[in-house]
Design a protein around this motif. Structure first.
Motif, PDB file in Angstrom:
ATOM      1  N   MET A  84       0.833  -1.201   0.000  1.00 35.06           N
ATOM      2  CA  MET A  84       0.000   0.000   0.000  1.00 35.06           C
ATOM      3  C   MET A  84       0.868   1.252   0.000  1.00 35.06           C
ATOM      4  N   ILE A  85       1.928   1.241   0.787  1.00 33.39           N
ATOM      5  CA  ILE A  85       2.838   2.386   0.818  1.00 33.39           C
ATOM      6  C   ILE A  85       3.481   2.593  -0.553  1.00 33.39           C
ATOM      7  N   LEU A  86       3.901   1.507  -1.178  1.00 30.18           N
ATOM      8  CA  LEU A  86       4.512   1.610  -2.505  1.00 30.18           C
ATOM      9  C   LEU A  86       3.508   2.117  -3.538  1.00 30.18           C
ATOM     10  N   LYS A  87       2.256   1.749  -3.362  1.00 27.63           N
ATOM     11  CA  LYS A  87       1.210   2.206  -4.274  1.00 27.63           C
ATOM     12  C   LYS A  87       1.093   3.729  -4.257  1.00 27.63           C
ATOM     13  N   TYR A  88       1.327   4.323  -3.087  1.00 24.75           N
ATOM     14  CA  TYR A  88       1.192   5.776  -2.937  1.00 24.75           C
ATOM     15  C   TYR A  88       2.540   6.470  -2.760  1.00 24.75           C
ATOM     16  N   LYS A  89       3.593   5.855  -3.272  1.00 24.47           N
ATOM     17  CA  LYS A  89       4.927   6.404  -3.064  1.00 24.47           C
ATOM     18  C   LYS A  89       5.101   7.800  -3.632  1.00 24.47           C
ATOM     19  N   GLU A  90       4.324   8.163  -4.647  1.00 28.87           N
ATOM     20  CA  GLU A  90       4.433   9.497  -5.220  1.00 28.87           C
ATOM     21  C   GLU A  90       3.872  10.564  -4.282  1.00 28.87           C
ATOM     22  N   HIS A  91       3.065  10.153  -3.313  1.00 32.28           N
ATOM     23  CA  HIS A  91       2.462  11.093  -2.374  1.00 32.28           C
ATOM     24  C   HIS A  91       3.207  11.136  -1.047  1.00 32.28           C
ATOM     25  N   ILE A  92       4.026  10.120  -0.788  1.00 29.18           N
ATOM     26  CA  ILE A  92       4.681   9.961   0.513  1.00 29.18           C
ATOM     27  C   ILE A  92       6.142  10.385   0.422  1.00 29.18           C
ATOM     28  N   ARG A  93       6.607  11.133   1.426  1.00 30.61           N
ATOM     29  CA  ARG A  93       7.994  11.614   1.412  1.00 30.61           C
ATOM     30  C   ARG A  93       8.958  10.618   2.062  1.00 30.61           C
ATOM     31  N   ALA A  94       8.518   9.968   3.145  1.00 34.00           N
ATOM     32  CA  ALA A  94       9.398   9.043   3.866  1.00 34.00           C
ATOM     33  C   ALA A  94       8.563   8.052   4.650  1.00 34.00           C
ATOM     34  N   VAL A  95       9.219   6.974   5.080  1.00 37.60           N
ATOM     35  CA  VAL A  95       8.564   5.915   5.848  1.00 37.60           C
ATOM     36  C   VAL A  95       9.327   5.706   7.151  1.00 37.60           C
ATOM     37  N   SER A  96       8.597   5.603   8.255  1.00 38.76           N
ATOM     38  CA  SER A  96       9.246   5.219   9.512  1.00 38.76           C
ATOM     39  C   SER A  96       8.846   3.788   9.851  1.00 38.76           C
ATOM     40  N   ILE A  97       9.813   3.023  10.337  1.00 41.82           N
ATOM     41  CA  ILE A  97       9.604   1.618  10.684  1.00 41.82           C
ATOM     42  C   ILE A  97       9.861   1.448  12.176  1.00 41.82           C
ATOM     43  N   SER A  98       8.954   0.744  12.850  1.00 39.49           N
ATOM     44  CA  SER A  98       9.085   0.525  14.287  1.00 39.49           C
ATOM     45  C   SER A  98       8.584  -0.856  14.653  1.00 39.49           C
ATOM     46  N   ALA A  99       8.766  -1.218  15.914  1.00 36.65           N
ATOM     47  CA  ALA A  99       8.189  -2.441  16.500  1.00 36.65           C
ATOM     48  C   ALA A  99       8.508  -3.704  15.712  1.00 36.65           C
ATOM     49  N   GLY A 100       9.761  -3.876  15.375  1.00 38.35           N
ATOM     50  CA  GLY A 100      10.142  -5.091  14.664  1.00 38.35           C
ATOM     51  C   GLY A 100      11.459  -4.902  13.922  1.00 38.35           C
ATOM     52  N   ASN A 101      11.901  -5.949  13.270  1.00 33.67           N
ATOM     53  CA  ASN A 101      13.155  -5.917  12.526  1.00 33.67           C
ATOM     54  C   ASN A 101      12.968  -5.159  11.205  1.00 33.67           C
ATOM     55  N   PRO A 102      13.621  -4.013  11.028  1.00 34.50           N
ATOM     56  CA  PRO A 102      13.414  -3.224   9.812  1.00 34.50           C
ATOM     57  C   PRO A 102      14.235  -3.698   8.618  1.00 34.50           C
ATOM     58  N   LYS A 103      15.213  -4.550   8.863  1.00 35.58           N
ATOM     59  CA  LYS A 103      16.189  -4.897   7.832  1.00 35.58           C
ATOM     60  C   LYS A 103      15.580  -5.385   6.517  1.00 35.58           C
ATOM     61  N   PRO A 104      14.561  -6.260   6.524  1.00 33.49           N
ATOM     62  CA  PRO A 104      14.016  -6.730   5.237  1.00 33.49           C
ATOM     63  C   PRO A 104      13.275  -5.642   4.457  1.00 33.49           C
ATOM     64  N   TYR A 105      12.841  -4.606   5.136  1.00 35.28           N
ATOM     65  CA  TYR A 105      11.973  -3.614   4.498  1.00 35.28           C
ATOM     66  C   TYR A 105      12.706  -2.354   4.044  1.00 35.28           C
ATOM     67  N   ILE A 106      13.853  -2.069   4.656  1.00 31.94           N
ATOM     68  CA  ILE A 106      14.585  -0.846   4.307  1.00 31.94           C
ATOM     69  C   ILE A 106      14.931  -0.796   2.817  1.00 31.94           C
ATOM     70  N   PRO A 107      15.536  -1.840   2.239  1.00 32.66           N
ATOM     71  CA  PRO A 107      15.880  -1.758   0.805  1.00 32.66           C
ATOM     72  C   PRO A 107      14.666  -1.646  -0.104  1.00 32.66           C
ATOM     73  N   VAL A 108      13.539  -2.208   0.311  1.00 28.94           N
ATOM     74  CA  VAL A 108      12.319  -2.132  -0.504  1.00 28.94           C
ATOM     75  C   VAL A 108      11.876  -0.683  -0.664  1.00 28.94           C
ATOM     76  N   PHE A 109      11.863   0.042   0.440  1.00 30.58           N
ATOM     77  CA  PHE A 109      11.428   1.435   0.394  1.00 30.58           C
ATOM     78  C   PHE A 109      12.483   2.327  -0.271  1.00 30.58           C
ATOM     79  N   LYS A 110      13.736   2.037  -0.015  1.00 34.68           N
ATOM     80  CA  LYS A 110      14.798   2.866  -0.606  1.00 34.68           C
ATOM     81  C   LYS A 110      14.839   2.701  -2.120  1.00 34.68           C
ATOM     82  N   GLU A 111      14.605   1.503  -2.591  1.00 35.82           N
ATOM     83  CA  GLU A 111      14.555   1.279  -4.033  1.00 35.82           C
ATOM     84  C   GLU A 111      13.394   2.033  -4.680  1.00 35.82           C
TER      85      GLU A 111
END
Length: 288
Positions: A84-111
């Protein structure tokens, strides 16, 4: 570092809205961004369709940058929120990740071209998050309302340690409620601050007025911790309901039996029996 934070998020003031379950909706995020800070739509406590609706609402109500918060452990399948976040990436400036291991998700958002903020509670976690590719760290001390890290480091003990451990901007969170807190955080090397509870007590917040008034009248000693019986650390306002929860915790509940009592829905539900005066704070007054 403060300038780097401002540039990464496209904001005027080094202030980030915390990603609050149930409370962090599109209207509040837009109001925070319109005031020159960085608003965030929280995904915790929302269905997937509601999360999408709040992102759309924020994009309609502000032309300024805003972000979203993804608490990994709050969702049975975080991948749906990621898509869902990727679907609206043109509207979103940044993503914050909490409450869990962020490692698998960081490259997805950065790409996808989205800077990533990671919430940490120790200097060790700060260093690991930087190594995993985080662009900004939100170092949250145990003074923060809601869920906290198990180490229970205080904010102003944590901040200098985190700043010394990394080379990316560190945002201080936990117990910051005015300009003095911001100045203190900057003096300790932070690039800015994240605030949550204070924004709950604003007109733009969807929280019930009873909750807002409780926050406005609370004293420093009026909070306590719950969930320690199941290995959690959650700061809440004291009250008769919390007394019942803490008494139940003494019986040795499992996380599954305790969770229905502490989901947080009461903070936004209407109460027809009591007519409370609406909180008079606005986002502009809080951030001004």
């Amino acid at each position: 570092m403060k300038q780097r934070l401002l540039e990464l998020l496209g904001i005027e003031y080094p202030i980030v809205e915390g990603g609050m379950a149930y409370i962090g909706d599109g209207n509040l995020a837009a109001a925070v961004s319109n005031a020159g800070a960085f608003g965030q739509v929280g995904s915790a406590g929302r269905t997937l369709s509601d999360f999408e609706q709040q992102i759309r609402l924020a994009s309609e109500r502000t032309a300024r940058p805003f972000g979203v918060n993804l608490p990994i452990g709050e969702h049975s399948d975080p991948r749906e929120r990621v898509e869902m976040i990727l679907k609206y990436k043109e509207h979103i400036r940044a993503v914050s990740i909490s409450a869990g291991n962020p490692k698998p998700y960081i490259p997805v958002f950065k790409e996808a071209g989205l800077p990533v903020m990671v919430v940490v509670s120790t200097a060790m976690h700060a260093a690991k998050a930087e190594q995993a590719g985080a662009d900004i760290l939100i170092a949250e001390g145990t003074e923060a309302g809601g869920h906290n890290g198990p180490a229970e480091l205080t904010t102003f003990a944590l901040i200098p340690q985190a700043v010394s451990a990394v080379s990316i901007p560190v945002v201080a969170a936990g117990g910051v409620a005015d300009g003095r807190g911001l100045a203190a955080a900057l003096a300790l090397g932070a690039a800015g601050v994240q605030i949550g509870t204070l924004l709950i007590a604003t007109v733009e917040s969807p929280a019930h007025d009873m909750y807002k008034q409780a926050l406005l009248t609370a004293r420093g000693e009026d909070t306590t911790m719950m969930e320690r019986s199941v290995g959690g650390v959650t700061r809440v306002l004291k009250g008769s309901y919390i007394d019942e929860v803490l008494a139940f915790e003494k019986t040795g509940p499992t996380r599954e039996t305790l969770y229905p009592y502490i989901k947080g829905r009461r903070t936004v539900s209407p109460c027809s029996k009591v007519n409370w005066i609406r909180a008079m704070l606005t986002v502009d007054r809080v951030l001004g």
